[in-house]
Design an enzyme around this catalytic site. Structure first.
Site, PDB file in Angstrom:
ATOM      1  N   PHE A  95       0.847  -1.069  -0.103  1.00 37.21           N
ATOM      2  CA  PHE A  95       0.029  -0.110   0.089  1.00 37.21           C
ATOM      3  C   PHE A  95       0.907   1.407   0.058  1.00 37.21           C
ATOM      4  O   PHE A  95       1.002   1.989   0.830  1.00 37.21           O
ATOM      5  CB  PHE A  95      -0.830  -0.079   1.238  1.00 37.21           C
ATOM      6  N   LEU A  96       1.774   1.363  -1.016  1.00 39.34           N
ATOM      7  CA  LEU A  96       2.609   2.418  -1.141  1.00 39.34           C
ATOM      8  C   LEU A  96       2.283   3.590  -1.944  1.00 39.34           C
ATOM      9  O   LEU A  96       1.709   3.222  -3.311  1.00 39.34           O
ATOM     10  CB  LEU A  96       4.166   1.961  -1.564  1.00 39.34           C
ATOM     11  N   LYS A 116      -6.579  -5.595  -1.389  1.00 39.27           N
ATOM     12  CA  LYS A 116      -5.542  -4.468  -2.171  1.00 39.27           C
ATOM     13  C   LYS A 116      -6.440  -3.659  -3.247  1.00 39.27           C
ATOM     14  O   LYS A 116      -6.405  -2.551  -3.560  1.00 39.27           O
ATOM     15  CB  LYS A 116      -4.280  -5.388  -2.950  1.00 39.27           C
ATOM     16  N   PHE A 157      -9.034  12.249  -0.924  1.00 40.11           N
ATOM     17  CA  PHE A 157      -9.284  11.698  -2.263  1.00 40.11           C
ATOM     18  C   PHE A 157     -10.871  12.268  -2.713  1.00 40.11           C
ATOM     19  O   PHE A 157     -11.484  11.762  -3.488  1.00 40.11           O
ATOM     20  CB  PHE A 157      -9.629  10.261  -2.234  1.00 40.11           C
ATOM     21  N   GLY A 172     -10.196  17.040 -10.125  1.00 43.28           N
ATOM     22  CA  GLY A 172      -9.226  17.190 -11.091  1.00 43.28           C
ATOM     23  C   GLY A 172      -9.327  16.790 -12.487  1.00 43.28           C
ATOM     24  O   GLY A 172     -10.364  16.616 -12.836  1.00 43.28           O
ATOM     25  N   CYS A 180      -1.267   2.048 -10.406  1.00 37.14           N
ATOM     26  CA  CYS A 180      -2.155   1.103  -9.835  1.00 37.14           C
ATOM     27  C   CYS A 180      -3.581   1.443 -10.074  1.00 37.14           C
ATOM     28  O   CYS A 180      -4.238   0.734 -10.369  1.00 37.14           O
ATOM     29  CB  CYS A 180      -1.943   1.461  -8.288  1.00 37.14           C
ATOM     30  N   LYS A 239      -4.840   0.454 -13.608  1.00 36.17           N
ATOM     31  CA  LYS A 239      -4.723  -1.010 -13.943  1.00 36.17           C
ATOM     32  C   LYS A 239      -5.336  -2.079 -12.788  1.00 36.17           C
ATOM     33  O   LYS A 239      -6.058  -2.840 -12.959  1.00 36.17           O
ATOM     34  CB  LYS A 239      -3.394  -1.451 -13.735  1.00 36.17           C
ATOM     35  N   LYS A 262       1.340  12.746 -10.539  1.00 35.98           N
ATOM     36  CA  LYS A 262       1.105  13.353  -9.279  1.00 35.98           C
ATOM     37  C   LYS A 262       2.622  13.810  -8.921  1.00 35.98           C
ATOM     38  O   LYS A 262       3.837  13.482  -9.240  1.00 35.98           O
ATOM     39  CB  LYS A 262       0.727  12.277  -8.337  1.00 35.98           C
TER      40      LYS A 262
END
Length: 431
Positions: free
Chosen positions: A150-151, A205, A250, A254, A261, A264, A321
């Site tokens: 979870f990076l 995930k 979140f 934008g 991530c 996909k 980002k």
């Protein structure tokens, strides 16, 4: 512990370096000989704040090593992480060829009981496939664990070293104990290690990323509606986020999400649902909204200028980002290709992603050395990535450099009232 990490991409390199930082003996293995030689020389192939310094420190302490030989990495390891790529297949599902190839090589290299960990983002049921692949060639006992990452790019070291949770999927008490010992140094602030079965861990995930992508697309739909009815999405966002059941993360509108991530993983989850006879209608809508949002600045520019041919446009920000050079699925790519396709000239600047951008655009755009240089002679400015250095420019200088003072703000960084006072024609998202 003695650890092996298979794959030196974004996840593998961050995981390996952080595991070494906690005192483990870590060997990272990759089939790319050129990349391994570069890493052995201390050259980091990706941009992630703090990673280069941490890597050098652990290499100097002889806790972090790099090799192309699987036997050297996995043969004596207690835990082996699989962190290879899972590219998107033609139907949106994850391509597991690299995961299963790594599993077979690991199985052949094992010399003692080992915990093999799926760290890559993989579809539900992959742990079973990895277990079957290894069992066909391994001559020792092993367990397969699902431990999704979870990076967040740009904050990956902080996320690994101080995680808000660690998810471990296993039915083996032996593997559970080893993984608990491995992660104990990272959860001293009482943030939990969540133990579950492998399939639930794999689903966690995808579900987490799909939820975050859904929040982004939902706010972008609200922003589009705000423009139609004359509301300001920033006020709406604040009013929504103050509800503790919703919160602020979140909820920023934008020009769409990108990166390695969200796009996909949403597609992979949709593909998994379809494989089991279930159409995930909400996620289909999430994808449609995101695709539309990536075109919104180009649409606004066409509406304002009519024709874009022979005009010059400045683009601030190329990475998907801030604090990364990753341009996979970046909104900047679709915007710039759209501008070039309409016959416009593009002058762009990004603090770190210009080298990566050359793989996408070659010499079709001008890579300016600064944000102000990109704006020189521009008919309009597109703010695409909200890097900190773009947030408070010298507006008088900016206006003097531009051919016409028009700004398309894809991240709602600037205040519309201030921009009007400064003499700019301003377009935001949902404002």
């Amino acid at each position: 512990m003695k650890i092996a990490v298979v794959g030196t991409g974004y996840v593998g390199l961050v995981a390996g370096t952080c595991l070494a930082e906690s005192g483990n003996d870590v060997t990272c293995v990759d089939v790319d000989e050129q990349k391994i030689r570069a890493l052995q020389s201390g050259v980091v192939p990706i941009y992630e704040p703090g990673l280069e310094e941490l890597l050098h420190r652990n290499m100097k302490a002889r806790r972090l090593h790099f090799t192309t030989r699987m036997e050297e990495a996995a043969g004596t390891a207690q835990v082996v992480f699989i962190a290879v790529g899972t590219p998107q297949g033609e139907s949106g599902d994850a391509d597991l060829q690299y995961v299963l190839a790594a599993a077979e090589q690991i199985g052949r290299a094992l010399r003692q009981y080992t915990v093999v960990v799926d760290k890559s983002t993989v579809p539900v049921g992959t742990a079973d496939n990895v277990r079957e692949t290894i069992s066909q060639v391994a001559k020792v006992e092993f367990d397969v664990v699902s431990n999704p990452e979870f990076l967040k790019e740009g904050a990956a070291l902080e996320d690994f070293l101080k995680p808000d949770r660690v998810v471990i999927g296993t039915d083996s008490e032996r593997a559970r104990r080893i993984m608990g010992q491995l992660y104990a140094p990272f959860v001293r602030t009482e943030n939990p290690i969540l133990y579950m079965d492998t399939r639930s861990a794999e689903m966690t995930k995808y579900a987490a990323n799909a939820m975050l992508a859904t929040r982004i697309s939902f706010m972008n739909d609200i922003a589009a509606l705000c423009e139609k009815v004359g509301a300001d999405v920033e006020f709406v966002r604040k009013g929504m986020g103050a509800d503790r059941r919703i919160g602020y993360p979140f909820l920023h509108p934008g020009i769409g999400y990108g990166g390695s991530c969200f796009p996909k993983d949403v597609k992979a989850l949709v593909a998994t649902g379809r494989e089991h006879g279930l159409e995930l209608d909400i996620l289909h809508a999430v994808e449609r909204t995101n695709a539309r949002q990536k075109r919104c600045l180009l649409t606004k520019a066409l509406r304002h200028f009519g024709e874009l041919a022979d005009k010059t446009f400045a683009v601030w920000g190329l990475a998907f980002k801030p604090k990364t050079d990753d341009m996979r699925e970046a909104p900047s790519v679709e915007l710039i290709e759209g501008l070039l396709g309409k016959g416009a000239k593009v002058q762009c600047h990004d603090p770190v992603a210009a080298k990566v951008a050359q793989r996408y655009f070659g010499n079709r755009v001008l890579y300016a050395p600064s944000n102000y240089a990109a704006a020189e002679g521009a008919d309009a400015l597109f703010l695409v990535t909200e890097w900190s250095e773009f947030r408070r420019p010298d507006f008088k200088r900016l206006k003097s450099l531009m051919k016409s003072p028009v700004v398309f703000d894809g991240r709602n960084v600037f205040d519309p009232a201030q921009m009007r006072e400064e003499g700019f024609t301003y377009f935001g998202v949902g404002r």
